[in-house]
Design a protein around this motif. Structure first.
Motif, PDB file in Angstrom:
ATOM      1  N   ILE A 173      14.928  15.952  -6.457  1.00  0.00           N
ATOM      2  CA  ILE A 173      15.636  15.321  -7.288  1.00  0.00           C
ATOM      3  C   ILE A 173      16.263  16.611  -8.462  1.00  0.00           C
ATOM      4  O   ILE A 173      17.453  16.405  -9.030  1.00  0.00           O
ATOM      5  CB  ILE A 173      15.123  14.394  -8.393  1.00  0.00           C
ATOM      6  CG1 ILE A 173      14.709  13.178  -7.519  1.00  0.00           C
ATOM      7  CG2 ILE A 173      15.642  14.019  -9.555  1.00  0.00           C
ATOM      8  CD1 ILE A 173      13.838  12.047  -8.082  1.00  0.00           C
ATOM      9  N   ILE A 174      15.362  17.217  -8.996  1.00  0.00           N
ATOM     10  CA  ILE A 174      15.800  18.302 -10.037  1.00  0.00           C
ATOM     11  C   ILE A 174      16.697  19.168  -9.084  1.00  0.00           C
ATOM     12  O   ILE A 174      17.747  19.819  -9.832  1.00  0.00           O
ATOM     13  CB  ILE A 174      14.577  19.157 -10.420  1.00  0.00           C
ATOM     14  CG1 ILE A 174      13.546  18.244 -11.370  1.00  0.00           C
ATOM     15  CG2 ILE A 174      15.186  20.479 -11.302  1.00  0.00           C
ATOM     16  CD1 ILE A 174      12.407  18.935 -11.682  1.00  0.00           C
TER      17      ILE A 174
ATOM     18  N   ASN B 211       0.892  -1.426   0.047  1.00  0.00           N
ATOM     19  CA  ASN B 211       0.036  -0.119  -0.117  1.00  0.00           C
ATOM     20  C   ASN B 211       0.927   1.348  -0.006  1.00  0.00           C
ATOM     21  O   ASN B 211       1.681   1.522   0.955  1.00  0.00           O
ATOM     22  CB  ASN B 211      -0.933  -0.062   1.118  1.00  0.00           C
ATOM     23  CG  ASN B 211      -2.013   1.190   1.138  1.00  0.00           C
ATOM     24  OD1 ASN B 211      -2.106   1.803   0.242  1.00  0.00           O
ATOM     25  ND2 ASN B 211      -2.749   1.176   2.025  1.00  0.00           N
ATOM     26  N   PHE B 212       0.880   1.862  -1.082  1.00  0.00           N
ATOM     27  CA  PHE B 212       1.704   3.058  -1.353  1.00  0.00           C
ATOM     28  C   PHE B 212       0.763   4.528  -1.005  1.00  0.00           C
ATOM     29  O   PHE B 212       1.133   5.644  -1.373  1.00  0.00           O
ATOM     30  CB  PHE B 212       2.363   3.239  -2.498  1.00  0.00           C
ATOM     31  CG  PHE B 212       3.606   2.299  -2.666  1.00  0.00           C
ATOM     32  CD1 PHE B 212       4.602   2.212  -2.023  1.00  0.00           C
ATOM     33  CD2 PHE B 212       3.190   0.947  -3.414  1.00  0.00           C
ATOM     34  CE1 PHE B 212       5.570   1.303  -1.934  1.00  0.00           C
ATOM     35  CE2 PHE B 212       4.297   0.126  -3.571  1.00  0.00           C
ATOM     36  CZ  PHE B 212       5.329   0.176  -2.666  1.00  0.00           C
TER      37      PHE B 212
ATOM     38  N   ALA C 293      14.870  12.469  -1.827  1.00  0.00           N
ATOM     39  CA  ALA C 293      13.552  12.263  -2.719  1.00  0.00           C
ATOM     40  C   ALA C 293      12.846  10.856  -2.661  1.00  0.00           C
ATOM     41  O   ALA C 293      11.633  10.749  -2.598  1.00  0.00           O
ATOM     42  CB  ALA C 293      13.811  12.522  -4.193  1.00  0.00           C
ATOM     43  N   LEU C 294      13.862   9.875  -2.455  1.00  0.00           N
ATOM     44  CA  LEU C 294      13.237   8.568  -2.155  1.00  0.00           C
ATOM     45  C   LEU C 294      12.150   8.563  -0.938  1.00  0.00           C
ATOM     46  O   LEU C 294      11.308   7.603  -1.215  1.00  0.00           O
ATOM     47  CB  LEU C 294      14.198   7.521  -2.153  1.00  0.00           C
ATOM     48  CG  LEU C 294      15.047   7.266  -3.343  1.00  0.00           C
ATOM     49  CD1 LEU C 294      16.599   6.484  -3.480  1.00  0.00           C
ATOM     50  CD2 LEU C 294      14.465   7.095  -4.752  1.00  0.00           C
ATOM     51  N   VAL C 295      12.759   9.040  -0.160  1.00  0.00           N
ATOM     52  CA  VAL C 295      11.817   9.205   1.155  1.00  0.00           C
ATOM     53  C   VAL C 295      10.408   9.721   1.058  1.00  0.00           C
ATOM     54  O   VAL C 295       9.396   9.516   1.372  1.00  0.00           O
ATOM     55  CB  VAL C 295      12.592   9.883   2.443  1.00  0.00           C
ATOM     56  CG1 VAL C 295      11.791  10.035   3.559  1.00  0.00           C
ATOM     57  CG2 VAL C 295      13.886   9.108   2.688  1.00  0.00           C
ATOM     58  N   ALA C 296      10.499  10.822   0.394  1.00  0.00           N
ATOM     59  CA  ALA C 296       9.334  11.640  -0.135  1.00  0.00           C
ATOM     60  C   ALA C 296       8.377  10.823  -0.983  1.00  0.00           C
ATOM     61  O   ALA C 296       7.117  10.650  -0.886  1.00  0.00           O
ATOM     62  CB  ALA C 296       9.631  12.914  -0.839  1.00  0.00           C
ATOM     63  N   PHE C 297       9.144  10.051  -2.104  1.00  0.00           N
ATOM     64  CA  PHE C 297       8.428   9.330  -2.757  1.00  0.00           C
ATOM     65  C   PHE C 297       8.019   7.886  -2.319  1.00  0.00           C
ATOM     66  O   PHE C 297       7.240   7.027  -2.873  1.00  0.00           O
ATOM     67  CB  PHE C 297       9.117   8.879  -4.153  1.00  0.00           C
ATOM     68  CG  PHE C 297       9.310   9.784  -5.097  1.00  0.00           C
ATOM     69  CD1 PHE C 297       8.308  10.633  -5.566  1.00  0.00           C
ATOM     70  CD2 PHE C 297      10.680  10.122  -5.871  1.00  0.00           C
ATOM     71  CE1 PHE C 297       8.451  11.716  -6.442  1.00  0.00           C
ATOM     72  CE2 PHE C 297      10.656  11.406  -6.752  1.00  0.00           C
ATOM     73  CZ  PHE C 297       9.481  12.056  -6.987  1.00  0.00           C
TER      74      PHE C 297
ATOM     75  N   ARG D 112       3.878  15.435  -1.494  1.00  0.00           N
ATOM     76  CA  ARG D 112       4.766  14.530  -1.668  1.00  0.00           C
ATOM     77  C   ARG D 112       5.529  14.332  -2.756  1.00  0.00           C
ATOM     78  O   ARG D 112       6.802  14.437  -3.136  1.00  0.00           O
ATOM     79  CB  ARG D 112       4.450  12.981  -0.932  1.00  0.00           C
ATOM     80  CG  ARG D 112       4.227  13.000   0.454  1.00  0.00           C
ATOM     81  CD  ARG D 112       4.147  11.606   0.925  1.00  0.00           C
ATOM     82  NE  ARG D 112       3.277  10.857   0.245  1.00  0.00           N
ATOM     83  CZ  ARG D 112       3.906   9.770  -0.400  1.00  0.00           C
ATOM     84  NH1 ARG D 112       4.999   9.681  -0.582  1.00  0.00           N
ATOM     85  NH2 ARG D 112       3.127   8.779  -1.345  1.00  0.00           N
ATOM     86  N   GLY D 113       4.895  14.041  -3.993  1.00  0.00           N
ATOM     87  CA  GLY D 113       5.395  14.093  -5.386  1.00  0.00           C
ATOM     88  C   GLY D 113       6.237  15.423  -5.668  1.00  0.00           C
ATOM     89  O   GLY D 113       7.401  15.295  -6.153  1.00  0.00           O
TER      90      GLY D 113
END
Length: 106
Positions: free
Chosen positions: A44-45, A24-25, A65-69, A36-37
């Motif tokens: 990242i940018i 579940n994401f 960013a991986l934490v946010a995604f 979050r996106g």
């Protein structure tokens, strides 16, 4: 593990365990998920764009960013679909066959 056989004779896991083991994401709301996106994409940018000014140390912001995604950008997209469909779709499994149907209002 107890299993049943589907229409083609392949073993199929019981419905209760397959639903419980799903990832579940989803977020609690669409605006929160979009925020979050935006944070993840901005990190990242920003980390890549600031390499000329700050050097390779700026790439240390990219893992945030991986934490946010909550994983990769694909995980974020799956979570967006789950967030949008939450409460609108229902998974029903019978005789080893699972389908998505509209959820009945309670």
């Amino acid at each position: 593990m107890n299993s049943t056989h589907g229409a083609k004779g392949r073993p199929v896991a019981p419905a209760a365990s397959s639903v419980a083991s799903g990832r579940n994401f989803a977020s609690t709301s669409v605006p929160r998920h979009l925020a979050r996106g935006a944070i993840g994409l901005g990190l990242i940018i920003g980390s890549i764009a600031s390499v000329p000014a700050l050097g390779p140390v700026s790439l240390l912001a990219a893992p945030l960013a991986l934490v946010a995604f909550r994983g990769c950008p694909t995980c974020w997209l799956v979570g967006l679909a789950q967030t949008i469909s939450r409460g609108r779709l229902e998974r029903r499994c019978a005789d080893g066959v699972c389908t998505l149907t509209k959820a009945h209002p309670t």
